[in-house]
Write a protein that holds these residues in place. Structure first.
Motif, PDB file in Angstrom:
ATOM      1  N   THR A  69      -6.257   4.816  -1.047  1.00 21.27           N
ATOM      2  CA  THR A  69      -6.774   4.433   0.149  1.00 21.27           C
ATOM      3  C   THR A  69      -8.280   3.865  -0.166  1.00 21.27           C
ATOM      4  O   THR A  69      -8.569   2.695   0.389  1.00 21.27           O
TER       5      THR A  69
ATOM      6  N   VAL B 256       0.968   4.248  -2.766  1.00 17.71           N
ATOM      7  CA  VAL B 256       0.750   5.682  -2.584  1.00 17.71           C
ATOM      8  C   VAL B 256       1.870   6.347  -2.916  1.00 17.71           C
ATOM      9  O   VAL B 256       1.795   7.458  -3.679  1.00 17.71           O
TER      10      VAL B 256
ATOM     11  N   SER C 108      -3.463   9.584  -4.057  1.00 18.01           N
ATOM     12  CA  SER C 108      -3.023   8.761  -2.869  1.00 18.01           C
ATOM     13  C   SER C 108      -4.308   8.590  -2.141  1.00 18.01           C
ATOM     14  O   SER C 108      -4.843   7.493  -1.564  1.00 18.01           O
TER      15      SER C 108
ATOM     16  N   TYR D 191       0.828  -1.044   0.025  1.00 19.34           N
ATOM     17  CA  TYR D 191       0.048   0.094  -0.157  1.00 19.34           C
ATOM     18  C   TYR D 191       0.874   1.233  -0.070  1.00 19.34           C
ATOM     19  O   TYR D 191       0.662   2.178  -0.890  1.00 19.34           O
TER      20      TYR D 191
END
Length: 259
Positions: free
Chosen positions: A181, A75, A177, A71
């Protein structure tokens, strides 16, 4: 008479250093690309009561650590490349033309900067994992995970570039970004999904990337007991790379119409 010409440099180490320092001083970059994956690992992978339970070829902490490292890489790659694309469209390209650095050199510098921050995010999560009990049966699995995360994570550089070119705003990095998420919540990254939600997750861009990153640990086995075939994971990645490339193409065409 032959006039010697010098090709523009393909990489500027000075610019690479300045960009790295600039991003290290950016609280947004530090919070979302470095701090957030570590904090989420500590919450879900280190302090949870099931952290030491077995998971595939390691323990649950290692499983969660992989998820957060992937993750963080997504990002970092998406947000920093989207910022670079927005800068290029907002007049930085004309400033660049006044320097010896070529456009390709500028792009390579930005890409290396994004890759460097992705590696830094991965290292931060890995070090935290080592200090808090994340474990795999063999050492090579750590290196395999790191290689897959950083190598496959380059696809999100395409995504960020497409977002930056298409929207051409200062907020494009935040958009990239934040969308990561969102994809993580619906992509079986933050929490195990099952049933219809898992079927939906298999269609999302982070699913294949994270599933492949977990492969050295799980061999494709999910927490629900189901197994993902490797070909399905690879198809997910290939399809989303094509989608991101199309987004870049659309962004380039739109940016040319704005001129």
């Amino acid at each position: 008479m032959t006039i010697a010409t010098t090709a523009p440099p393909r990489l500027s180490l000075t610019m690479l250093r300045i960009e790295a320092i600039r991003q290290l001083r950016n609280p947004y970059t530090l919070a979302f690309t470095l701090a957030m994956p570590v904090v989420m690992y500590l919450l879900f992978g280190a302090t949870a009561g099931y952290a030491e339970l077995s998971a595939g070829n390691g323990n649950v902490s290692f499983y969660v650590m992989i998820s957060m490292a992937a993750y963080g890489t997504a990002v970092a790659m998406s947000s920093l490349t989207s910022l670079a694309a927005a800068e290029a469209q907002q007049g930085w390209g004309r400033q660049l033309a006044m320097t010896p650095l070529s456009t390709a050199g500028y792009a390579l510098t930005k890409l290396l900067n994004a890759l460097g921050f992705a590696a830094l995010a991965l290292a931060a999560v890995f070090v935290t994992g080592i200090l808090t009990g994340a474990a795999a049966d063999e050492t090579w699995r750590w290196f395999a995970v790191a290689g897959i995360v950083l190598g496959t994570g380059l696809m999100f550089g395409l995504y960020g570039l497409g977002v930056g070119l298409f929207f051409n705003t200062d907020s494009s990095a935040a958009l990239a970004s934040i969308s990561m998420t969102f994809f993580a919540f619906f992509g079986n990254v933050f929490m195990p999904l099952d049933g219809v939600m898992l079927d939906i997750a298999r269609l999302t861009p982070l699913y294949g990337f994270v599933a492949l990153s977990r492969w050295p640990l799980t061999d494709g086995t999910l927490t629900t007991g189901q197994t993902d075939p490797l070909w399905a994971v690879l198809v997910n990645i290939v399809v989303w790379v094509a989608v991101f490339a199309a987004l870049v193409f659309a962004g380039v065409r739109r940016s040319r119409r704005r001129r």
